[in-house]
Design a protein around this motif. Structure first.
Motif, short mmCIF file in Angstrom:
data_model
loop_
_atom_site.label_atom_id
_atom_site.label_comp_id
_atom_site.label_asym_id
_atom_site.label_seq_id
_atom_site.Cartn_x
_atom_site.Cartn_y
_atom_site.Cartn_z
N LEU A 1 0.75 -1.40 -0.19
CA LEU A 1 -0.43 0.08 0.29
C LEU A 1 0.70 1.73 0.19
CD1 LEU A 1 -2.84 -1.03 2.65
CD2 LEU A 1 -2.63 -1.34 0.31
N ALA A 2 2.36 1.03 0.66
CA ALA A 2 3.10 2.40 0.74
C ALA A 2 3.74 2.94 -0.48
CB ALA A 2 3.72 2.38 2.02
N GLU A 3 3.61 1.36 -0.64
CA GLU A 3 4.35 2.06 -2.66
C GLU A 3 3.46 2.15 -4.04
OE1 GLU A 3 5.61 1.10 -6.96
OE2 GLU A 3 3.79 -0.66 -5.65
N LEU A 4 1.74 1.54 -3.59
CA LEU A 4 1.12 2.05 -4.66
C LEU A 4 1.09 3.38 -3.45
CD1 LEU A 4 -1.61 1.24 -6.80
CD2 LEU A 4 -3.09 0.89 -4.31
N ASP A 5 1.16 4.05 -2.95
CA ASP A 5 0.31 5.64 -3.06
C ASP A 5 1.67 6.48 -2.95
OD1 ASP A 5 -0.35 7.55 -1.75
OD2 ASP A 5 0.87 7.94 0.11
N LYS A 6 3.02 6.20 -3.40
CA LYS A 6 4.26 6.62 -4.29
C LYS A 6 4.33 6.28 -5.78
CE LYS A 6 6.78 6.53 -0.25
NZ LYS A 6 8.40 6.22 0.61
N ARG A 7 3.33 5.42 -5.93
CA ARG A 7 3.26 5.05 -7.79
C ARG A 7 2.94 5.82 -8.69
NH1 ARG A 7 0.97 -0.80 -8.82
NH2 ARG A 7 1.80 -1.60 -6.74
N ILE A 8 3.21 6.62 -9.53
CA ILE A 8 3.14 7.39 -10.61
C ILE A 8 2.64 6.72 -11.81
CG2 ILE A 8 4.58 8.78 -9.19
CD1 ILE A 8 6.81 8.62 -11.80
N GLU A 9 2.07 7.12 -13.05
CA GLU A 9 1.79 6.75 -14.24
C GLU A 9 2.37 6.43 -15.08
OE1 GLU A 9 -1.28 9.42 -15.88
OE2 GLU A 9 0.39 10.73 -15.81
N GLY A 10 2.30 5.86 -16.25
CA GLY A 10 3.36 5.61 -16.82
C GLY A 10 4.19 4.08 -16.96
N ALA A 11 5.21 3.64 -17.63
CA ALA A 11 5.95 2.65 -17.52
C ALA A 11 6.60 2.29 -16.57
CB ALA A 11 7.44 2.55 -18.79
N SER A 12 6.87 3.29 -15.98
CA SER A 12 7.79 2.90 -14.35
C SER A 12 6.27 2.11 -13.32
CB SER A 12 8.24 3.85 -13.81
OG SER A 12 7.49 4.77 -13.22
N GLY A 13 5.26 2.64 -13.14
CA GLY A 13 4.08 2.70 -13.01
C GLY A 13 3.69 1.30 -12.96
N ASP A 14 3.28 0.91 -14.47
CA ASP A 14 2.89 -0.01 -14.54
C ASP A 14 4.19 -1.79 -14.46
OD1 ASP A 14 0.49 0.63 -16.33
OD2 ASP A 14 2.23 1.18 -17.53
N ARG A 15 5.67 -1.33 -14.43
CA ARG A 15 6.32 -2.35 -13.89
C ARG A 15 5.97 -2.34 -12.14
NH1 ARG A 15 9.49 0.93 -17.78
NH2 ARG A 15 10.12 2.66 -15.53
N ALA A 16 6.21 -1.54 -12.00
CA ALA A 16 5.47 -1.72 -10.56
C ALA A 16 4.48 -2.52 -10.55
CB ALA A 16 5.15 -0.18 -9.67
N HIS A 17 3.38 -2.37 -10.83
CA HIS A 17 2.08 -3.29 -10.84
C HIS A 17 2.40 -4.70 -11.08
CE1 HIS A 17 -2.25 -4.59 -11.52
NE2 HIS A 17 -1.41 -5.25 -12.52
N GLU A 18 3.40 -5.18 -12.61
CA GLU A 18 3.52 -6.28 -12.93
C GLU A 18 3.64 -6.99 -11.43
OE1 GLU A 18 5.67 -5.92 -16.55
OE2 GLU A 18 4.01 -4.86 -17.14
N ALA A 19 5.38 -6.54 -11.10
CA ALA A 19 6.02 -6.92 -10.22
C ALA A 19 5.06 -6.90 -8.62
CB ALA A 19 7.55 -6.03 -10.22
N ALA A 20 4.07 -6.47 -8.44
CA ALA A 20 3.05 -6.95 -7.56
C ALA A 20 2.82 -7.94 -7.84
CB ALA A 20 2.26 -5.32 -7.07
N CYS A 21 2.18 -7.67 -8.81
CA CYS A 21 1.62 -9.13 -9.75
C CYS A 21 2.06 -10.37 -9.16
CB CYS A 21 0.86 -9.03 -10.92
SG CYS A 21 -0.29 -7.35 -10.95
N VAL A 22 3.69 -10.16 -9.12
CA VAL A 22 4.18 -11.62 -9.17
C VAL A 22 4.70 -12.29 -8.12
CG1 VAL A 22 6.77 -12.15 -9.74
CG2 VAL A 22 5.04 -10.96 -11.99
N GLU A 23 4.84 -11.21 -6.65
CA GLU A 23 5.03 -11.24 -5.75
C GLU A 23 3.50 -11.61 -4.86
OE1 GLU A 23 6.33 -11.09 -1.40
OE2 GLU A 23 7.37 -11.11 -3.59
N GLN A 24 2.65 -11.27 -5.08
CA GLN A 24 1.52 -11.68 -5.07
C GLN A 24 0.93 -13.58 -5.14
OE1 GLN A 24 -0.76 -11.03 -2.37
NE2 GLN A 24 -2.54 -12.28 -2.80
N GLN A 25 1.51 -13.94 -6.64
CA GLN A 25 1.53 -15.16 -7.06
C GLN A 25 1.83 -15.83 -6.44
OE1 GLN A 25 -0.56 -16.20 -8.80
NE2 GLN A 25 -2.08 -14.42 -8.62
#
Length: 261
Positions: free
Chosen positions: A217-241
């Protein structure tokens, strides 16, 4: 000596005022450590951090609590300083030393008592019961209901222009794939969207009520739009799996032990 006793009484009274306010802030949904920090900040007038100040000023009940603390704190600090000056001005050197010793001893005892976890829990419980009886604050224990423990928590995330979540529907965000649940959305006009669907769009000015792992949640609060945000989302999905896979293995092992027994 009476002035020294007055100072100690003011310190005790200040402690209880901060504790009452901290419990009240906790009831409104703040985490306990955040509530204690914010109550102490408002009482002493030292100010808030930027993100947490928004959590206070944007909430009407919390705002009233903070305002009350500021008024009482200003009065208490002035009174305490006046009593402290009266305790030492005009006294002989020996009398000043005795009063200083009594003051330091009293403060040390209060410090020890204030850091007693057992006493802290008892005081908080009594205050919570009193607030339940004498106020109309919502005192349901959401932390217990949602089994908030370890690194899981509920936060309010204020959406700004440029945030990764802004201008997207919940279906597009796929926050559930990261292990984050959107419990509700508060619109800028105060409208509350409970249990939003995938078609619900997140806009700047919204406040999201989120449940998930604190670090994520802390990382999501700092996540910005664009490619970097998409990469952070993908990494979070992998971690959740990975987390889900470990949980599945644990569940499988538990089932195996039950069958073996």
């Amino acid at each position: 000596m009476s002035a020294v006793v007055s100072v100690l009484l003011i310190v005790v009274l200040s402690y209880f005022i901060i504790r009452i306010a901290a419990v009240a802030l906790t009831i409104t949904g703040l985490a306990e450590d955040v509530a204690i920090f914010q109550a102490t900040s408002a009482f002493t007038g030292v100010g808030f951090t930027t993100n947490e100040s928004e959590m206070i000023v944007d909430h009407p009940v919390r705002r009233r609590i903070a305002l009350t603390l500021m008024w009482i704190g200003n009065i208490g600090i002035v009174t305490g300083i006046s009593s402290l000056m009266l305790a030492f001005l005009g006294a002989s050197g020996r009398a000043q030393a005795e009063r200083l010793f009594v003051l330091l001893l009293g403060l040390a005892c209060l410090w020890v008592l204030a850091h007693s976890e057992r006493l802290e829990r008892t005081i908080s419980k009594v205050i919570e019961q009193a607030l339940a009886h004498w106020t109309d604050l919502d005192i349901r224990d959401y932390a217990a209901l949602l089994r908030l423990s370890g690194e899981y928590e509920i936060i309010e995330l204020f959406v700004e222009e440029g945030d990764w979540v802004a201008h997207k529907t919940l279906a597009e965000l796929e926050l559930n794939e990261e292990g984050i649940q959107v419990l509700g959305i508060v619109r800028p006009d105060g409208t509350y969207v409970g249990a939003p669907t995938g078609r619900t769009r997140v806009l700047p000015g919204d406040t999201l009520i989120l449940y998930g792992r604190a670090s994520l949640l802390a990382e999501l609060d700092k996540r910005i739009e664009g490619a970097s945000g998409d990469r952070a989302h993908e990494a979070a999905c992998v971690e959740q799996q990975r987390i889900l896979s470990e949980q599945a293995q644990t569940d499988h092992y538990s089932d195996y032990r039950e069958e073996a027994a």
